[in-house]
Design a protein around this motif. Sequence first.
Motif: not given
Length: 157
Positions: A3, A143, A146, A84, A28
């Motif tokens: 993050i 995130e 989530h 996020v 990613d």
Amino acid sequence: MEIQKITHLMDLLSRSDLTELHLQEGNDVLKLVRGGALDSPPPKPLAHTIAQPIAQQGSAVKPADQATAAPAADTRHVFKSPMVGTFFRAGSPGAAPFVETGTQVAPGQTLGVIEAMKMLTEIECDVGGKVLEILVENGAFVEFGHPLFTIETRAPQ
């Protein structure tokens, strides 16, 4: 991707002339877009920030309330984080939470706020129904995607 790295990239993007940034590290993939057209309108920011440190950074999943009977699977909706940041159940320290377990909610009703880069964004419900579970602790880092709430949607009559 960490993050801190994403936050740093967001800061760099905001201070540059770039409007879009794509980054891939292994599996990613990160895409940051500034000032462009979005698939849906961005959440509206609140006018204030939270300046106190966050004591709890972890999130915890709460077990289902045993007094609450489990509804049919087709009436459960899991509301997920659209961004996020740090999740807060209230708009400011010491204020009452926007919703509690058992609260009846309507589409567009504020469920909580997420702080990202010292900006608070209201998180609005996308369905009508009753809040069955609050799945994250106040002050938890979340995130995108989530799970935040389980909501029993209104069954068709």
